[in-house]
Motif scaffolding. Structure first.
Motif, PDB file in Angstrom:
ATOM      1  N   PRO A  96       0.942  -1.279   0.081  1.00 45.82           N
ATOM      2  CA  PRO A  96      -0.146  -0.236  -0.168  1.00 45.82           C
ATOM      3  C   PRO A  96       0.965   1.367  -0.033  1.00 45.82           C
ATOM      4  N   ILE A  97       0.196   2.227  -0.844  1.00 48.70           N
ATOM      5  CA  ILE A  97       1.073   3.516  -0.618  1.00 48.70           C
ATOM      6  C   ILE A  97       0.459   4.163   0.375  1.00 48.70           C
TER       7      ILE A  97
ATOM      8  N   GLN B 251      -3.431  -7.930  18.249  1.00 49.03           N
ATOM      9  CA  GLN B 251      -4.477  -7.651  18.550  1.00 49.03           C
ATOM     10  C   GLN B 251      -5.833  -7.814  17.606  1.00 49.03           C
ATOM     11  N   LEU B 252      -5.535  -7.228  16.243  1.00 52.12           N
ATOM     12  CA  LEU B 252      -6.003  -6.867  14.739  1.00 52.12           C
ATOM     13  C   LEU B 252      -6.054  -8.539  14.858  1.00 52.12           C
ATOM     14  N   LYS B 253      -5.741 -10.109  15.322  1.00 52.77           N
ATOM     15  CA  LYS B 253      -7.043 -11.077  14.530  1.00 52.77           C
ATOM     16  C   LYS B 253      -6.147 -11.138  12.906  1.00 52.77           C
ATOM     17  N   ILE B 254      -5.660 -10.647  12.548  1.00 51.08           N
ATOM     18  CA  ILE B 254      -5.397 -10.631  10.750  1.00 51.08           C
ATOM     19  C   ILE B 254      -4.039 -10.881  10.346  1.00 51.08           C
ATOM     20  N   LYS B 255      -4.298 -11.697   9.561  1.00 49.33           N
ATOM     21  CA  LYS B 255      -2.659 -12.831   9.466  1.00 49.33           C
ATOM     22  C   LYS B 255      -2.404 -11.937   8.040  1.00 49.33           C
ATOM     23  N   LEU B 256      -0.774 -11.195   8.205  1.00 49.26           N
ATOM     24  CA  LEU B 256      -0.313 -10.842   7.459  1.00 49.26           C
ATOM     25  C   LEU B 256       0.166 -11.439   5.839  1.00 49.26           C
ATOM     26  N   THR B 257      -0.731 -10.838   4.955  1.00 46.62           N
ATOM     27  CA  THR B 257      -0.626 -11.033   4.228  1.00 46.62           C
ATOM     28  C   THR B 257       0.068  -9.831   3.359  1.00 46.62           C
ATOM     29  N   ILE B 258      -0.057  -8.017   3.392  1.00 40.08           N
ATOM     30  CA  ILE B 258       0.735  -7.035   2.245  1.00 40.08           C
ATOM     31  C   ILE B 258       2.142  -7.389   2.567  1.00 40.08           C
ATOM     32  N   PRO B 259       3.264  -6.575   1.807  1.00 40.01           N
ATOM     33  CA  PRO B 259       4.709  -7.210   1.434  1.00 40.01           C
ATOM     34  C   PRO B 259       5.106  -6.338   2.193  1.00 40.01           C
ATOM     35  N   GLY B 260       4.360  -5.171   2.047  1.00 38.65           N
ATOM     36  CA  GLY B 260       5.425  -4.510   3.639  1.00 38.65           C
ATOM     37  C   GLY B 260       4.597  -2.079   3.136  1.00 38.65           C
ATOM     38  N   LEU B 261       4.985  -1.678   3.181  1.00 36.52           N
ATOM     39  CA  LEU B 261       4.507   0.029   3.466  1.00 36.52           C
ATOM     40  C   LEU B 261       5.616   1.151   2.430  1.00 36.52           C
ATOM     41  N   LEU B 262       4.106   1.144   1.638  1.00 40.06           N
ATOM     42  CA  LEU B 262       6.002   2.331   1.062  1.00 40.06           C
ATOM     43  C   LEU B 262       5.328   3.325   0.908  1.00 40.06           C
TER      44      LEU B 262
ATOM     45  N   LEU C 164      -2.248   1.251  11.108  1.00 41.52           N
ATOM     46  CA  LEU C 164      -1.870   1.514   8.973  1.00 41.52           C
ATOM     47  C   LEU C 164      -2.335   0.347   9.114  1.00 41.52           C
ATOM     48  N   THR C 165      -1.264  -0.401   8.662  1.00 39.91           N
ATOM     49  CA  THR C 165      -1.309  -2.222   8.361  1.00 39.91           C
ATOM     50  C   THR C 165      -2.420  -2.766   8.465  1.00 39.91           C
ATOM     51  N   GLY C 166      -3.192  -2.537   9.167  1.00 38.44           N
ATOM     52  CA  GLY C 166      -4.761  -3.143  10.264  1.00 38.44           C
ATOM     53  C   GLY C 166      -5.482  -2.555   9.192  1.00 38.44           C
ATOM     54  N   LEU C 167      -5.669  -1.304   8.522  1.00 37.79           N
ATOM     55  CA  LEU C 167      -6.422  -0.925   7.908  1.00 37.79           C
ATOM     56  C   LEU C 167      -5.859  -1.295   6.391  1.00 37.79           C
ATOM     57  N   ALA C 168      -5.410  -1.363   5.927  1.00 34.99           N
ATOM     58  CA  ALA C 168      -4.945  -2.163   4.665  1.00 34.99           C
ATOM     59  C   ALA C 168      -5.451  -2.981   4.565  1.00 34.99           C
ATOM     60  N   GLN C 169      -4.860  -3.860   5.761  1.00 34.31           N
ATOM     61  CA  GLN C 169      -5.658  -5.135   5.112  1.00 34.31           C
ATOM     62  C   GLN C 169      -6.891  -5.259   5.239  1.00 34.31           C
ATOM     63  N   LYS C 170      -7.535  -4.781   5.849  1.00 30.72           N
ATOM     64  CA  LYS C 170      -9.414  -5.299   6.014  1.00 30.72           C
ATOM     65  C   LYS C 170      -9.846  -4.498   5.077  1.00 30.72           C
ATOM     66  N   PHE C 171      -8.921  -3.164   4.557  1.00 31.59           N
ATOM     67  CA  PHE C 171     -10.306  -1.877   3.142  1.00 31.59           C
ATOM     68  C   PHE C 171      -9.523  -1.828   1.622  1.00 31.59           C
ATOM     69  N   LEU C 172      -7.806  -2.857   2.267  1.00 28.96           N
ATOM     70  CA  LEU C 172      -8.208  -2.326   0.614  1.00 28.96           C
ATOM     71  C   LEU C 172      -8.128  -4.505  -0.427  1.00 28.96           C
TER      72      LEU C 172
ATOM     73  N   ARG D  90      -8.767  -6.170  -2.565  1.00 27.82           N
ATOM     74  CA  ARG D  90      -8.571  -6.586  -4.190  1.00 27.82           C
ATOM     75  C   ARG D  90      -7.412  -5.451  -4.706  1.00 27.82           C
ATOM     76  N   LYS D  91      -8.158  -4.603  -4.483  1.00 27.94           N
ATOM     77  CA  LYS D  91      -6.959  -3.515  -5.029  1.00 27.94           C
ATOM     78  C   LYS D  91      -5.649  -3.445  -4.790  1.00 27.94           C
ATOM     79  N   LEU D  92      -4.783  -3.823  -3.899  1.00 30.53           N
ATOM     80  CA  LEU D  92      -3.915  -4.481  -3.861  1.00 30.53           C
ATOM     81  C   LEU D  92      -3.035  -5.479  -5.017  1.00 30.53           C
ATOM     82  N   ASP D  93      -3.764  -6.596  -5.497  1.00 31.45           N
ATOM     83  CA  ASP D  93      -3.395  -7.270  -6.245  1.00 31.45           C
ATOM     84  C   ASP D  93      -3.099  -6.980  -7.610  1.00 31.45           C
ATOM     85  N   ILE D  94      -2.106  -6.823  -8.310  1.00 32.28           N
ATOM     86  CA  ILE D  94      -1.759  -6.897  -9.227  1.00 32.28           C
ATOM     87  C   ILE D  94      -0.872  -8.104  -9.937  1.00 32.28           C
ATOM     88  N   ASP D  95      -0.946  -7.899 -10.896  1.00 29.00           N
ATOM     89  CA  ASP D  95      -0.433  -8.134 -12.333  1.00 29.00           C
ATOM     90  C   ASP D  95       1.297  -7.732 -12.695  1.00 29.00           C
ATOM     91  N   THR D  96       2.330  -8.138 -12.460  1.00 34.55           N
ATOM     92  CA  THR D  96       3.429  -7.392 -12.490  1.00 34.55           C
ATOM     93  C   THR D  96       3.867  -7.628 -13.845  1.00 34.55           C
TER      94      THR D  96
END
Length: 592
Positions: A5-6, A61-72, A211-219, A221-227
């Motif tokens: 996420p940017i 505390q978020l109980k979310i499995k982290l899948t994003i590679p980081g933050l830009l 920030l990470t929680g918001l990205a995971q929760k709300f972004l 498929r927006k973060l799915d890309i074809d590189t």
């Protein structure tokens, strides 16, 4: 593949945006054994491993499995960079941090940042910064906020709670529901406030966690890309570089860009089609020796990334322009860029104001806000204010003076344009805060309307009551010249006069005071008046009380639009005039 996420940082000047970014970067550098950070052009990438290390057990505390590679993180803070980094349909930034000095609260640019975030519908959190400046605060460097807060005295806790709720109140006034991050029940509806200190690092773990929680929760498929797709990006800045010439700093948000790719972007005059000569990323800080060798050459970059592009024909490139790799053919890419630019730039035959801004993003934000305020735009473009812009506004001004105006955001006025504008009376309003620019225009409109009203009022017959002074008849007729005292209101030459029965007695031809002609006489003045059509002893007499004979259409205007322009004594005279006239016609000067 999931991209990072940017994240952009916004807020008022001196509220700590840069310090916060530096602290986040510095904390990440300190944790480099967990993966370090990657410095991009115009952005800093913080891998998820570093975030996990900085947040410690908080992420559980978020109980979310982290899948994003980081933050830009975009390195340039502020709403100018935010609006410059735009793409079709919204902001390039996926998330934003709104920095507010917890001790100062909301300021001008805080409100503007909120307006921009609302316009682009960008999810954000509030960093309530400078908690270490609260009187009595005990510093616990780099602690999570919850740990630091627990160790404070009750008085300090109460002081911070009060300041947080002041921010909650201000955000509510702006239409946002919010709460301190640990009290938020619905992140979909409530904005999280994270108390932090950009200096001591307190609260930074929670900031990254939310920030990470918001990205995971709300972004999602927006973060799915074809590189492997042809790349798309946005120009952050156009720069001259030693040995490279004109370059563009680009944030790539989709696909990939390779050395040798044909790219299409917007220029000041036309669309630019060019070929990537070099892709450059910054060397690690400890490797910089000479400014000419600050960059590493790379073969390709994938989203999300910041990269410097060297290519021919970039001199007229504009910040905020889309950059599209012509993977499916040059013509298609040209049309894509053209249609996106046409969505922002405006040229119409309609009446409206002229708008100029420094980047496409700020132009887009300004035009969107003007539309929201119902202010029509005739011409909107990037660049300094030129003579042509003044001619455009001049033409509109002839039809509608309120719209014959130029608004400039972060731009200069060219010399010939300034000379023409001054000569033709075309207002140019410039500000480097978007909502202030709109406020300045609205104030200008109010002042113009007030001036127009005042001018229209000045053309009306003003209410007045006068007395013919006994013993001061200087001529009986053709015209009658008599001494008068103004008992109320204002009397001027060419005003018609009537008696207390409502019968016309003549027209004021002139006024003199001590032998000098005067333009008007006001309450308390004793002057000589010549009255065309009056004959002393026939239709006027010494001691008579006369009133200005206001035409009914003018009396209606005074009644409906200009009551607030009347002085107290004028209002009194006007009431008497209405009573006299309404003895014969009860509906005299009553509105339709």
């Amino acid at each position: 593949m999931i991209r990072q996420p940017i994240v952009s940082v916004l807020g008022h000047v001196d509220h700590g945006k840069t310090t916060l970014l530096d602290k986040i970067r510095g904390s990440a550098v300190a944790a480099r054994e967990a993966g370090g950070i990657t410095q991009h052009i115009g952005a800093t990438e913080i891998p998820i491993e570093v975030i996990e290390k900085l947040c410690g057990g908080l992420l559980k505390q978020l109980k979310i499995k982290l899948t994003i590679p980081g933050l830009l993180f975009i390195d340039t803070p502020g709403h100018e960079a935010f609006t410059t980094l735009r793409k079709r349909g919204g902001a390039l930034a996926d998330l934003a941090i709104l920095v507010v000095d917890v001790n100062e609260g909301f300021k001008d640019q805080t409100k503007e940042a909120l307006d921009i975030l609302r316009t682009y519908r960008t999810p954000f959190l509030v960093a309530a910064n400078k908690i270490d400046k609260i009187h009595g605060w005990q510093v616990f460097e780099n602690y999570p906020f919850a740990h630091s807060y627990a160790k404070q005295s009750e008085a300090v806790k109460a002081a911070l709670d009060t300041k947080i709720y002041e921010i909650v109140g201000k955000l509510y006034e702006e239409g946002f529901q919010c709460e301190r991050y640990d009290r938020v029940r619905e992140f979909e509806r409530q904005v999280a406030i994270v108390p932090v200190s950009a200096v001591t690092g307190e609260g930074i773990p929670e900031l990254l966690m939310v920030l990470t929680g918001l990205a995971q929760k709300f972004l999602g498929r927006k973060l799915d890309i074809d590189t492997e797709k042809p790349g798309k990006g946005t120009i952050l800045e156009v720069k001259e570089e030693v040995g490279l010439g004109t370059t563009i700093d680009v944030i790539v948000y989709e696909g990939k860009i390779k050395r040798g790719d044909t790219i299409v972007l917007a220029g000041r005059g036309d669309i630019i089609v060019t070929k990537v000569r070099s892709l450059l990323k910054p060397k690690p800080l400890d490797e910089i020796r000479d400014p000419r060798y600050r960059f590493d050459h790379v073969k390709e970059v994938h989203a999300s990334a910041g990269v410097k592009i060297a290519a021919p024909k970039l001199e007229d490139a504009i910040a905020g322009s889309p950059v599209v790799v012509a993977g499916d053919g040059i013509e298609q890419a040209v049309q894509e860029v053209k249609s996106e630019i046409e969505d922002i730039k405006i040229t119409t035959d309609k009446k409206g104001i002229v708008v100029k801004a420094d980047t496409l993003g700020s132009l887009e934000a300004l035009v969107n806000m003007l539309k929201r305020e119902g202010i029509p735009v005739k011409h909107a473009d990037v660049g300094d204010i030129s003579r042509r812009d003044v001619l455009e506004a001049e033409a509109v001004r002839e039809e509608d003076p309120l719209l014959g105006v130029i608004l400039g955001f972060n731009v200069k006025v060219l010399r010939d344009a300034e000379a023409r504008a001054q000569d033709r009376g075309v207002p140019i309003i410039i500000n480097n805060v978007i909502y202030k620019l709109i406020e300045d225009y609205e104030m200008h409109v109010e002042m113009e309307r007030a001036r127009e009203r005042a001018q229209e009022f000045e053309k009306l017959t003003r209410p007045a009551k006068i007395k013919l002074l006994p013993g001061y008849v200087f001529r009986s007729s053709k015209p009658a010249i008599v001494g008068i005292e103004v008992l109320a209101g204002v009397v001027k030459p060419r005003f018609r006069l009537m008696n207390s029965e409502g019968k016309s007695v003549g027209v004021v031809k002139g006024l003199q005071d001590k032998g000098e002609n005067i333009p008007q006489a006001t309450k308390g003045m004793q002057v000589a008046m010549s009255i065309e059509g009056a004959v002393v002893g026939r239709n006027i007499n010494e001691g008579d009380i006369l009133f200005t004979d206001i035409p009914e259409n003018e009396a209606k205007l005074i009644n409906q639009k200009y009551r607030d322009f009347l002085t107290e004594d004028e209002a009194s005279a006007f009431e008497e005039i209405l009573r006299i006239r309404r003895r014969e016609n009860p509906f005299w000067a009553v509105g339709e």
